[in-house]
Design a protein around this motif. Structure first.
Motif, PDB file in Angstrom:
ATOM      1  N   ILE A  29     -40.911  15.121 -43.732  1.00  0.00           N
ATOM      2  CA  ILE A  29     -41.714  15.119 -44.956  1.00  0.00           C
ATOM      3  C   ILE A  29     -41.591  16.455 -45.693  1.00  0.00           C
ATOM      4  CG2 ILE A  29     -44.083  15.043 -45.830  1.00  0.00           C
ATOM      5  CD1 ILE A  29     -44.631  12.951 -43.603  1.00  0.00           C
ATOM      6  N   LEU A  30     -41.676  17.570 -44.957  1.00  0.00           N
ATOM      7  CA  LEU A  30     -41.572  18.872 -45.605  1.00  0.00           C
ATOM      8  C   LEU A  30     -40.168  19.110 -46.166  1.00  0.00           C
ATOM      9  CD1 LEU A  30     -43.633  21.128 -43.188  1.00  0.00           C
ATOM     10  CD2 LEU A  30     -44.296  20.243 -45.429  1.00  0.00           C
ATOM     11  N   GLY A  31     -39.153  18.643 -45.469  1.00  0.00           N
ATOM     12  CA  GLY A  31     -37.792  18.771 -45.979  1.00  0.00           C
ATOM     13  C   GLY A  31     -37.583  17.965 -47.240  1.00  0.00           C
ATOM     14  N   LEU A  32     -38.144  16.769 -47.276  1.00  0.00           N
ATOM     15  CA  LEU A  32     -38.038  15.922 -48.455  1.00  0.00           C
ATOM     16  C   LEU A  32     -38.813  16.517 -49.626  1.00  0.00           C
ATOM     17  CD1 LEU A  32     -36.724  13.250 -49.241  1.00  0.00           C
ATOM     18  CD2 LEU A  32     -38.824  12.103 -48.574  1.00  0.00           C
ATOM     19  N   LEU A  33     -39.996  16.989 -49.361  1.00  0.00           N
ATOM     20  CA  LEU A  33     -40.820  17.610 -50.397  1.00  0.00           C
ATOM     21  C   LEU A  33     -40.190  18.913 -50.883  1.00  0.00           C
ATOM     22  CD1 LEU A  33     -43.480  17.386 -51.957  1.00  0.00           C
ATOM     23  CD2 LEU A  33     -44.570  18.640 -50.109  1.00  0.00           C
ATOM     24  N   GLY A  34     -39.523  19.619 -49.993  1.00  0.00           N
ATOM     25  CA  GLY A  34     -38.881  20.876 -50.339  1.00  0.00           C
ATOM     26  C   GLY A  34     -37.726  20.719 -51.311  1.00  0.00           C
ATOM     27  N   LEU A  35     -37.161  19.525 -51.415  1.00  0.00           N
ATOM     28  CA  LEU A  35     -36.109  19.314 -52.408  1.00  0.00           C
ATOM     29  C   LEU A  35     -36.667  19.396 -53.820  1.00  0.00           C
ATOM     30  CD1 LEU A  35     -34.044  16.433 -50.795  1.00  0.00           C
ATOM     31  CD2 LEU A  35     -33.356  18.813 -51.089  1.00  0.00           C
ATOM     32  N   LEU A  36     -37.967  19.147 -53.963  1.00  0.00           N
ATOM     33  CA  LEU A  36     -38.592  19.147 -55.287  1.00  0.00           C
ATOM     34  C   LEU A  36     -39.302  20.450 -55.608  1.00  0.00           C
ATOM     35  CD1 LEU A  36     -40.091  15.551 -55.128  1.00  0.00           C
ATOM     36  CD2 LEU A  36     -37.965  16.268 -56.214  1.00  0.00           C
ATOM     37  N   PRO A  44     -37.185  26.391 -44.539  1.00  0.00           N
ATOM     38  CA  PRO A  44     -37.204  27.000 -43.197  1.00  0.00           C
ATOM     39  C   PRO A  44     -38.269  26.407 -42.274  1.00  0.00           C
ATOM     40  CG  PRO A  44     -37.014  28.688 -44.870  1.00  0.00           C
ATOM     41  CD  PRO A  44     -37.269  27.396 -45.594  1.00  0.00           C
ATOM     42  N   ILE A  45     -39.402  26.006 -42.828  1.00  0.00           N
ATOM     43  CA  ILE A  45     -40.438  25.386 -41.988  1.00  0.00           C
ATOM     44  C   ILE A  45     -39.933  24.054 -41.443  1.00  0.00           C
ATOM     45  CG2 ILE A  45     -42.744  24.351 -42.004  1.00  0.00           C
ATOM     46  CD1 ILE A  45     -43.535  26.527 -44.039  1.00  0.00           C
ATOM     47  N   ALA A  46     -39.259  23.264 -42.289  1.00  0.00           N
ATOM     48  CA  ALA A  46     -38.705  21.984 -41.840  1.00  0.00           C
ATOM     49  C   ALA A  46     -37.648  22.198 -40.763  1.00  0.00           C
ATOM     50  CB  ALA A  46     -38.106  21.228 -43.029  1.00  0.00           C
ATOM     51  N   ILE A  47     -36.828  23.230 -40.930  1.00  0.00           N
ATOM     52  CA  ILE A  47     -35.793  23.530 -39.934  1.00  0.00           C
ATOM     53  C   ILE A  47     -36.432  23.918 -38.605  1.00  0.00           C
ATOM     54  CG2 ILE A  47     -33.954  25.157 -39.336  1.00  0.00           C
ATOM     55  CD1 ILE A  47     -33.299  25.219 -42.382  1.00  0.00           C
ATOM     56  N   ALA A  48     -37.456  24.759 -38.661  1.00  0.00           N
ATOM     57  CA  ALA A  48     -38.125  25.205 -37.431  1.00  0.00           C
ATOM     58  C   ALA A  48     -38.821  24.045 -36.726  1.00  0.00           C
ATOM     59  CB  ALA A  48     -39.125  26.308 -37.750  1.00  0.00           C
ATOM     60  N   LEU A  49     -39.537  23.211 -37.474  1.00  0.00           N
ATOM     61  CA  LEU A  49     -40.229  22.075 -36.859  1.00  0.00           C
ATOM     62  C   LEU A  49     -39.242  21.090 -36.237  1.00  0.00           C
ATOM     63  CD1 LEU A  49     -43.097  21.283 -39.387  1.00  0.00           C
ATOM     64  CD2 LEU A  49     -43.336  22.118 -37.054  1.00  0.00           C
ATOM     65  N   ALA A  50     -38.142  20.835 -36.931  1.00  0.00           N
ATOM     66  CA  ALA A  50     -37.143  19.916 -36.391  1.00  0.00           C
ATOM     67  C   ALA A  50     -36.515  20.484 -35.123  1.00  0.00           C
ATOM     68  CB  ALA A  50     -36.064  19.638 -37.434  1.00  0.00           C
ATOM     69  N   GLY A  51     -36.248  21.776 -35.118  1.00  0.00           N
ATOM     70  CA  GLY A  51     -35.676  22.405 -33.930  1.00  0.00           C
ATOM     71  C   GLY A  51     -36.596  22.325 -32.727  1.00  0.00           C
ATOM     72  N   VAL A  52     -37.870  22.585 -32.948  1.00  0.00           N
ATOM     73  CA  VAL A  52     -38.841  22.513 -31.852  1.00  0.00           C
ATOM     74  C   VAL A  52     -39.003  21.069 -31.376  1.00  0.00           C
ATOM     75  CG1 VAL A  52     -41.272  22.852 -31.240  1.00  0.00           C
ATOM     76  CG2 VAL A  52     -40.059  24.603 -32.527  1.00  0.00           C
ATOM     77  N   ALA A  53     -39.027  20.124 -32.307  1.00  0.00           N
ATOM     78  CA  ALA A  53     -39.162  18.718 -31.928  1.00  0.00           C
ATOM     79  C   ALA A  53     -37.970  18.257 -31.097  1.00  0.00           C
ATOM     80  CB  ALA A  53     -39.306  17.850 -33.175  1.00  0.00           C
ATOM     81  N   LEU A  70     -32.431  17.959 -44.174  1.00  0.00           N
ATOM     82  CA  LEU A  70     -33.123  18.192 -45.444  1.00  0.00           C
ATOM     83  C   LEU A  70     -33.571  19.639 -45.576  1.00  0.00           C
ATOM     84  CD1 LEU A  70     -35.242  14.935 -45.738  1.00  0.00           C
ATOM     85  CD2 LEU A  70     -33.369  15.647 -47.228  1.00  0.00           C
ATOM     86  N   GLY A  71     -33.938  20.276 -44.489  1.00  0.00           N
ATOM     87  CA  GLY A  71     -34.304  21.688 -44.529  1.00  0.00           C
ATOM     88  C   GLY A  71     -33.136  22.550 -44.967  1.00  0.00           C
ATOM     89  N   PHE A  72     -31.951  22.268 -44.421  1.00  0.00           N
ATOM     90  CA  PHE A  72     -30.758  22.996 -44.852  1.00  0.00           C
ATOM     91  C   PHE A  72     -30.402  22.648 -46.297  1.00  0.00           C
ATOM     92  CE2 PHE A  72     -29.816  23.516 -40.236  1.00  0.00           C
ATOM     93  CZ  PHE A  72     -29.816  24.904 -40.244  1.00  0.00           C
ATOM     94  N   ALA A  73     -30.596  21.384 -46.688  1.00  0.00           N
ATOM     95  CA  ALA A  73     -30.327  20.983 -48.071  1.00  0.00           C
ATOM     96  C   ALA A  73     -31.252  21.720 -49.033  1.00  0.00           C
ATOM     97  CB  ALA A  73     -30.489  19.470 -48.223  1.00  0.00           C
ATOM     98  N   ASP A  74     -32.503  21.945 -48.635  1.00  0.00           N
ATOM     99  CA  ASP A  74     -33.429  22.714 -49.469  1.00  0.00           C
ATOM    100  C   ASP A  74     -32.869  24.095 -49.772  1.00  0.00           C
ATOM    101  OD1 ASP A  74     -35.175  20.608 -49.284  1.00  0.00           O
ATOM    102  OD2 ASP A  74     -36.511  21.585 -47.848  1.00  0.00           O
ATOM    103  N   LEU A  75     -32.352  24.749 -48.755  1.00  0.00           N
ATOM    104  CA  LEU A  75     -31.814  26.095 -48.937  1.00  0.00           C
ATOM    105  C   LEU A  75     -30.526  26.074 -49.759  1.00  0.00           C
ATOM    106  CD1 LEU A  75     -32.521  27.566 -45.405  1.00  0.00           C
ATOM    107  CD2 LEU A  75     -33.879  27.780 -47.483  1.00  0.00           C
ATOM    108  N   ILE A  76     -29.721  25.049 -49.596  1.00  0.00           N
ATOM    109  CA  ILE A  76     -28.498  24.926 -50.390  1.00  0.00           C
ATOM    110  C   ILE A  76     -28.835  24.696 -51.860  1.00  0.00           C
ATOM    111  CG2 ILE A  76     -26.469  23.451 -50.792  1.00  0.00           C
ATOM    112  CD1 ILE A  76     -26.347  23.130 -47.702  1.00  0.00           C
ATOM    113  N   VAL A  77     -29.832  23.857 -52.117  1.00  0.00           N
ATOM    114  CA  VAL A  77     -30.279  23.629 -53.498  1.00  0.00           C
ATOM    115  C   VAL A  77     -30.802  24.923 -54.100  1.00  0.00           C
ATOM    116  CG1 VAL A  77     -32.059  22.485 -54.889  1.00  0.00           C
ATOM    117  CG2 VAL A  77     -30.706  21.164 -53.264  1.00  0.00           C
ATOM    118  N   LEU A  78     -31.567  25.675 -53.346  1.00  0.00           N
ATOM    119  CA  LEU A  78     -32.099  26.940 -53.838  1.00  0.00           C
ATOM    120  C   LEU A  78     -30.971  27.911 -54.186  1.00  0.00           C
ATOM    121  CD1 LEU A  78     -34.500  28.873 -54.355  1.00  0.00           C
ATOM    122  CD2 LEU A  78     -34.244  29.586 -51.969  1.00  0.00           C
TER     123      LEU A  78
END
Length: 92
Positions: A29-36, A44-53, A70-78
């Motif tokens: 959800i955070l990765g998807l929301l982070g695209l917008l 980074p929060i989405a990446i960390a949560l996914a890694g821990v999960a 999606l977390g990495f895509a957020d950073l690429i978009v930025l």
């Protein structure tokens, strides 16, 4: 004789897996929301949560991998927006 309830290993594992499942869904959800919006923070929060999960052995492995992607895509978009606009902020 006194009987006390002690948690079993399976009960602790179920709780840990349930927490990991929640982290996988939250990362998605955070990765998807982070695209917008707020991709600098939510990516980074989405990446960390996914890694821990994934590290905890979530049953929702696909959702965690999507959150990681999606977390990495957020950073690429930025980075791409910063490159083309020469700024850190979004402008439409």
């Amino acid at each position: 004789m006194e009987l006390t309830a002690t948690p079993t290993a399976t009960a602790e594992r179920r709780t840990g897996t349930k927490d990991a499942d929640g982290m996988a869904v939250a990362s998605f959800i955070l990765g998807l929301l982070g695209l917008l919006v707020l991709n600098l923070f939510l990516g980074p929060i989405a990446i960390a949560l996914a890694g821990v999960a994934l590290w905890r052995g979530t049953a929702r492995r696909g959702r965690a991998l999507l959150g990681l992607t999606l977390g990495f895509a957020d950073l690429i978009v930025l980075v791409s927006v910063m490159h083309f606009d020469n700024t850190v902020s979004w402008s439409f």
